[in-house]
Write an enzyme that holds these catalytic residues in place. Structure first.
Site, PDB file in Angstrom:
ATOM      1  N   LYS A 111      19.506 -13.097   6.115  1.00 35.98           N
ATOM      2  CA  LYS A 111      20.530 -12.763   7.106  1.00 35.98           C
ATOM      3  C   LYS A 111      20.636 -13.947   8.061  1.00 35.98           C
ATOM      4  O   LYS A 111      20.480 -13.835   9.289  1.00 35.98           O
ATOM      5  CB  LYS A 111      20.146 -11.458   7.840  1.00 35.98           C
ATOM      6  CG  LYS A 111      21.245 -10.895   8.737  1.00 35.98           C
ATOM      7  CD  LYS A 111      22.499 -10.495   7.966  1.00 35.98           C
ATOM      8  CE  LYS A 111      23.518  -9.853   8.918  1.00 35.98           C
ATOM      9  NZ  LYS A 111      24.844  -9.667   8.276  1.00 35.98           N
ATOM     10  N   ASP A 124      12.288  -4.353  -0.026  1.00 38.36           N
ATOM     11  CA  ASP A 124      12.028  -2.922  -0.031  1.00 38.36           C
ATOM     12  C   ASP A 124      13.342  -2.154  -0.133  1.00 38.36           C
ATOM     13  O   ASP A 124      13.506  -1.247  -0.958  1.00 38.36           O
ATOM     14  CB  ASP A 124      11.275  -2.555   1.254  1.00 38.36           C
ATOM     15  CG  ASP A 124      10.716  -1.144   1.239  1.00 38.36           C
ATOM     16  OD1 ASP A 124      10.949  -0.412   0.266  1.00 38.36           O
ATOM     17  OD2 ASP A 124      10.033  -0.781   2.210  1.00 38.36           O
ATOM     18  N   ASP A 155      23.726  -8.203   3.392  1.00 40.94           N
ATOM     19  CA  ASP A 155      24.763  -7.184   3.341  1.00 40.94           C
ATOM     20  C   ASP A 155      25.695  -7.404   2.150  1.00 40.94           C
ATOM     21  O   ASP A 155      26.119  -6.450   1.493  1.00 40.94           O
ATOM     22  CB  ASP A 155      25.543  -7.094   4.651  1.00 40.94           C
ATOM     23  CG  ASP A 155      25.836  -8.447   5.274  1.00 40.94           C
ATOM     24  OD1 ASP A 155      25.391  -9.482   4.733  1.00 40.94           O
ATOM     25  OD2 ASP A 155      26.501  -8.480   6.325  1.00 40.94           O
ATOM     26  N   TYR A 162       6.757  -6.057   8.553  1.00 39.44           N
ATOM     27  CA  TYR A 162       5.771  -5.025   8.265  1.00 39.44           C
ATOM     28  C   TYR A 162       4.400  -5.347   8.858  1.00 39.44           C
ATOM     29  O   TYR A 162       3.594  -4.452   9.091  1.00 39.44           O
ATOM     30  CB  TYR A 162       5.631  -4.816   6.757  1.00 39.44           C
ATOM     31  CG  TYR A 162       6.796  -4.103   6.111  1.00 39.44           C
ATOM     32  CD1 TYR A 162       8.068  -4.159   6.669  1.00 39.44           C
ATOM     33  CD2 TYR A 162       6.640  -3.388   4.950  1.00 39.44           C
ATOM     34  CE1 TYR A 162       9.131  -3.521   6.083  1.00 39.44           C
ATOM     35  CE2 TYR A 162       7.701  -2.742   4.338  1.00 39.44           C
ATOM     36  CZ  TYR A 162       8.951  -2.808   4.918  1.00 39.44           C
ATOM     37  OH  TYR A 162      10.005  -2.176   4.330  1.00 39.44           O
ATOM     38  N   ASP A 204      15.206  -0.406  -3.817  1.00 40.85           N
ATOM     39  CA  ASP A 204      15.517   1.024  -3.860  1.00 40.85           C
ATOM     40  C   ASP A 204      16.996   1.243  -4.176  1.00 40.85           C
ATOM     41  O   ASP A 204      17.348   2.157  -4.924  1.00 40.85           O
ATOM     42  CB  ASP A 204      15.165   1.683  -2.525  1.00 40.85           C
ATOM     43  CG  ASP A 204      13.682   1.981  -2.393  1.00 40.85           C
ATOM     44  OD1 ASP A 204      12.898   1.476  -3.220  1.00 40.85           O
ATOM     45  OD2 ASP A 204      13.294   2.699  -1.457  1.00 40.85           O
TER      46      ASP A 204
END
Length: 372
Positions: free
Chosen positions: A187, A243, A219, A141, A247
């Site tokens: 990851k 983030d 994942d 970000y 959600d």
């Protein structure tokens, strides 16, 4: 006690949900004898249109002089007063950076009144109580370079050792107040930044022998959150992964509108529901204000050291849900029509006052120990 709160309604449904959060905050002040000075300012798309900046200088000055910041939502416009393209959501990113809040705390728990309203089977969601600890000031970000040039788009994921170490410490310290389990998400089978993240998180874990620690690929975590969410206590994540996963976790409780958050680590905390501006439903009076109300509960506890008052707010929310009420996003098909944003705020306010009159106000489920 006295408290000075910067009130940033923002864009879309932000003003609607924050009005109800303010109603609840003022009720707490009346019931418990606290005085909250609320100062309103602009952020996001509205600030862009009016001042040409999604985080104007006046808002910056007020933020650093407040005891806490309560925010609704940002992210509608992508333009400034002079026509230049500026993403309104940068106002929120810049505010987090200004306040130095490197840790975003996103609790997810399923109240009994919502177990039957979750899209998942009751046996999957009953008893879910987890917290996503999301790194907030680094990663993709904020990484440079970024851009679109000559038919190529690029973003940069950058993390320094101090950034990963401090967010890891935040997660382990929080876990000590809960069920003593940290799962670090990465990851590492693909990304160099994740290999680095996993190494630092494992190093920090050695300083916390009392905490159960493991790493999990993002994942797999996305799958496990739906398959067996009760296995998680504290999830330690990068900015982007936190983030996305928080959600996804909203599905467990039934709606993104239910989730609060606290951005901490600096001298002044920022409290906000995790949902966005939702322009498609803005102005219709159907937005869910509970995430904003529960953000007030987190603020009462973490910014002002008022766990009993925070618990009273959570109790009031749970009583309203157990009585079968819900906005359209969490509506129970039990004969009760969905209530409006304003009606939900009124119901929570009433529940607070009724509990006080009955002498049943107490600490119930702290943001640190219970996760809602």
């Amino acid at each position: 006690m006295d408290g000075r709160i910067l009130f940033l309604p923002g864009d879309g449904i932000g003003p609607e949900v924050l009005f109800e959060a303010r109603r609840v905050l003022e009720a707490v002040g009346e019931i418990h004898g606290h005085r909250f000075e609320i100062i309103e300012a602009s952020i996001g798309g509205g600030a862009l249109e009016r001042f040409g900046d999604p985080l104007p200088a006046a808002t910056r000055a007020l933020a650093v002089g407040a005891d806490a910041v309560l925010l609704g939502a940002v992210g509608l416009a992508v333009r400034s007063a002079d026509g230049a393209e500026v993403d309104a959501s940068r106002g929120l990113l810049d505010l987090r950076k200004l306040l130095g809040n490197h840790a975003n705390i996103r609790p997810v728990s399923v109240p009994d009144g919502l177990v039957g309203r979750s899209p998942l089977r009751p046996d999957r969601v009953r008893g879910v109580d987890l917290v996503v600890v999301r790194e907030l000031l680094g990663g993709i970000y904020f990484g440079q370079p970024r851009g679109i040039e000559d038919g190529v788009a690029f973003d940069t994921e950058i993390y320094t050792e101090p950034e990963v170490r401090r967010i890891s410490v935040s997660a382990f310290e929080l876990a000590r107040t809960r069920r003593k389990k940290v799962t670090s998400i990465d990851k590492a089978n693909v990304l160099e930044s994740s290999i680095f993240w996993r190494r630092i998180a494992e190093e920090v874990s050695r300083d916390y022998p009392d905490i159960e620690f493991s790493s999990m690929l993002v994942d797999n975590c996305a799958m496990q959150l739906i398959h067996d969410p009760r296995q998680f206590d504290v999830l330690l994540t990068s900015n982007m992964f936190g983030d996305i996963l928080s959600d996804e976790a909203a599905v467990l409780v039934g709606s993104l509108g239910m989730l609060p958050s606290a951005s901490v680590g600096g001298d002044i905390g920022l409290y906000e529901p995790v949902h966005g501006a939702a322009p498609d439903i803005a102005g219709q009076g159907i937005a869910n204000p509970i995430g904003a109300v529960l953000s007030v509960a987190m603020m009462l506890e973490l910014a002002f050291g008022l766990p009993d008052e925070a618990g009273a707010v959570r109790d009031a929310v749970n009583r309203v849900l157990e009585d079968g009420y819900g906005t359209a996003d969490i509506h129970a098909d039990d004969g009760l029509a969905p209530v409006s944003t304003a009606r939900m705020g009124e119901l929570i306010d009433n529940a607070l006052r009724e509990a006080d009159a009955a002498g049943t106000v107490g600490a119930a489920g702290s943001a640190r120990g219970h996760g809602c």
